[in-house]
Each structure stands twice: as C-alpha cells, then as structure tokens.
Design an enzyme around this catalytic site. Structure first.
Site, PDB file in Angstrom:
ATOM      1  N   ARG A  37       0.929  -1.473  -0.202  1.00  0.00           N
ATOM      2  CA  ARG A  37      -0.244   0.007  -0.098  1.00  0.00           C
ATOM      3  C   ARG A  37       0.905   1.463   0.042  1.00  0.00           C
ATOM      4  NH1 ARG A  37      -2.376  -3.639  -1.469  1.00  0.00           N
ATOM      5  NH2 ARG A  37      -4.294  -4.429  -0.787  1.00  0.00           N
ATOM      6  N   SER A  80     -11.412  -1.390   2.861  1.00  0.00           N
ATOM      7  CA  SER A  80     -11.122  -2.007   4.374  1.00  0.00           C
ATOM      8  C   SER A  80      -9.879  -0.753   4.974  1.00  0.00           C
ATOM      9  CB  SER A  80      -9.673  -3.523   3.536  1.00  0.00           C
ATOM     10  OG  SER A  80     -10.081  -4.458   3.230  1.00  0.00           O
ATOM     11  N   GLU A  90      -5.554   1.892   5.933  1.00  0.00           N
ATOM     12  CA  GLU A  90      -5.177   1.446   5.112  1.00  0.00           C
ATOM     13  C   GLU A  90      -5.653   3.170   4.341  1.00  0.00           C
ATOM     14  OE1 GLU A  90      -5.987  -1.902   2.886  1.00  0.00           O
ATOM     15  OE2 GLU A  90      -6.377  -0.764   1.583  1.00  0.00           O
TER      16      GLU A  90
END
Ligand SMILES: Cc1cc2nc3c(=O)[nH]c(=O)nc-3n(C[C@H](O)[C@H](O)[C@H](O)COP(=O)(O)OP(=O)(O)OC[C@H]3O[C@@H](n4cnc5c(N)ncnc54)[C@H](O)[C@@H]3O)c2cc1C
Length: 298
Positions: free
Chosen positions: A171, A221, A291
């Site tokens: 990420r 998420s 995230e």
C-alpha cells in the site's frame, strides 16, 4: 496565499465550497474550498504549477474510494481526475490515464485478451489512486504489472518513472513520498485467453460480492494487514462487528469494512476507527494502522 477565482484556469470550471460528500465512496466529508475536474494534462500541469508557485494547497483525488475526508472539508484546491480516463492498447502494453477506473481498465485488458490485471476486476479506485496505493487483491498487486507511470512533480515538471523508481511496497509507492500527481500508467500484460480471463474476473467479483458489503457506502478495508494477523479477524474476534457511532458501523458482513448506514459523518467514522484500534490493542496487543487515508480539516 493567493485568492482563486472561478475562471482562474482557461477551460476549467472551479466550483466554490463544493461538498465532497457528493463524490466520496463513504458519502461523507465537508466542502472543498475549490473543486475542479480537469480534462487535459496541460490543464493539470498549469494548475499544479500555479498552486505550487502561489502556495495554494492542492489535493488530487481519483474515485475517492480509499478516503475519509474530514467534516471540515479541504483547504485550497481539490482536483478530481475522473474526466481523464482514456485507455489505449498497443501490443502487450496498456496505458490508462489516471482518472480511468481500474475496473474499466481490466475490462479493456480482457477484451484485448491481455492477462495480468484480473486481480483488479473489482477494485473501485482509479488508476492514479491504484498507483499511489499500490492497490492489490487476491494475491495480485499493481506493482507486478506497472511498467511505468507519467507523473508531475510538485513543481509541475513531467517525469516518467519506471517500476523500480515507483518504489512500490505494501500500500505504498514513491508517489506518496514525492507528493507527485499521477497522470497515467502503462501496464505490461501477457497475451491470454479471453474466456479464461473473463472466468477469472467473474469469479473474483462473485467472491467479492459474497464477502464485502458492496450494497452500502464504505471505503474498503479500513486497516492495513498487521504483520502475522488479519485485521478483519482481529476485529471479528474482538466482537466489534455491528459497533456503531452515529451512522458509521463496523460491517456485520466483513469486519474490515466500516459502512455508512445512514447519515454517517467523517467524525462518526473517525470515532469508530479509534474505538476499533483501542479495543484490538487492548485485547490482542496489535496496533491497527489505517489503510484508508484520512485527510482535510476537522
Ligand atoms: C468496496 C471497496 C472495495 C475495495 N477493495 C480494494 C481491494 O481489493 N484492494 C485495494 O487495494 N483497495 C481496495 N479498495 C480501496 C481503493 O479502491 C483503492 O485503494 C484504490 O486504489 C483507491 O483509488 P482511488 O482512485 O479511489 O483513490 P482516492 O481514494 O481518490 O485517493 C486515495 C489516495 O490516492 C491519492 N491519489 C488519487 N489519485 C491520484 C493521482 N492521480 N495522483 C496522485 N495521487 C492520487 C489521493 O490523494 C489519496 O491520498 C476498495 C474500496 C472499496 C470502497
């Protein structure tokens, strides 16, 4: 800080105090001081250069599917790049502009019988956001297929970064550290079989629909995968599914998602996130990191 006007940039309309909740996947977020939807690279370059030279804060968004914009909105100028969405194919190389949807990009690849980005069939972000985040799913990652990306530096200079220079990680990409604007990405794909590619994409989309609360607004998420654990399992095991503040709720379908079940605000989302982090830390000693990007003014 210089003052902007609605017709500051030729051919680009600037919307004043435009609510970003109209554009974010969570349906939350306060107004942008100014919001624009540029359509050409020249327009983006002019805006980046001008805002840099005049110290006007600039924020670039794609599909706003990995964001919580705070209720105070965003200072300065916000660009949403979704009007820059051209996708072209040349041999095994597919180039998509930053505002193209990753989903549409996978469909074009499939229709050219090109394999490699099936994993992204259901990722609702844009190509710019996918490169920025190194988006991934079902064992695939953007970093495995991107050959290069065209970016603007914060000062407005055009650069081409190859895969190594993009410094992808979990990420993460160099775009984040360098505060760059992604303009396009070129994917290196492999010739494949249309039916197989389609079957793979359909299967992944069915698995996604079965597990994820796609019927409600969310930002995917919320937490990164902690080393040695799964965020969703920790949240589930902590008994947090269904935990609600205002209109933000830990999804009862997928513990890693926080859904907007009504008139949820960014403050509601932030309160749920804090509670989940504190509870998981207290129960399992694991610090969950977000995230999703939380940006803007309180
Ligand atoms: C239902 C759902 C499912 C999801 N599933 C997945 C999944 O399986 N895998 C996954 O990785 N993610 C998933 N996501 C999250 C999200 O779709 C990805 O992170 C996606 O890559 C974000 O792209 P975006 O265009 O929406 O970015 P945005 O949310 O608009 O922005 C995210 C960040 O990228 C920056 N950014 C966006 N465009 C540019 C640009 N052109 N140049 C520079 N910076 C830019 C923004 O400033 C921001 O900091 C999911 C989200 C939802 C809502």
């Amino acid at each position: 800080m210089a003052v902007l006007t609605a017709d500051q940039f030729a051919g680009v309309t600037l919307l004043k105090d435009e609510p970003l909740s109209k554009y974010t996947y969570t349906k939350t977020g306060g107004p942008a001081d100014w919001l624009a939807f540029p359509e050409t690279v020249a327009q983006v370059q002019e805006i980046v250069t001008y805002t840099h030279d005049h110290q006007i804060p600039l924020t670039v968004l794609g599909n706003a599917s990995n964001l919580i914009v705070k209720d105070g909105g965003i200072e300065g100028l916000v660009l949403i790049l979704t009007k820059m969405k051209k996708i072209t194919v040349s041999g095994n190389l597919l180039t998509a502009q930053a505002g193209a949807a990753y989903i549409d990009t996978t469909i074009v690849a499939r229709d050219h019988s090109l394999s490699g980005i099936e994993f992204a069939a259901g990722i609702p972000g844009s190509i710019g956001g996918a490169v920025f985040m190194n988006a991934g799913a079902y064992g695939g990652e953007t970093k495995n297929v991107v050959k290069q990306a065209t970016v603007l530096t914060p000062a407005g200079e055009l650069e081409t970064l190859d895969n190594a220079a993009l410094d992808f990680g979990y990420r993460h990409s160099a775009v984040q550290d360098g505060k760059m604007v992604v303009l396009d990405a070129t994917f290196e794909l492999t010739p494949g079989d249309f039916d197989q590619i389609k079957a793979e994409m359909d299967d992944l989309n069915a698995r996604r629909a079965a597990k994820q609360p796609l019927e409600l607004p969310s930002c995917g998420s919320v937490f990164k995968r902690p080393v040695g654990h799964y965020a969703g399992k920790l949240i589930h095991d902590a008994g947090l599914q269904g935990y609600t503040v205002g209109g933000a709720q830990v999804s009862t379908k997928h513990a890693g998602f926080i859904v907007n079940i009504g008139q949820g605000t960014a403050k509601d989302y932030q309160a749920v996130i804090r509670h989940v982090q504190e509870t998981v830390l207290a129960k399992f000693g694991v610090q969950l990191e977000t995230e999703v990007r939380i940006i803007g003014r309180d």
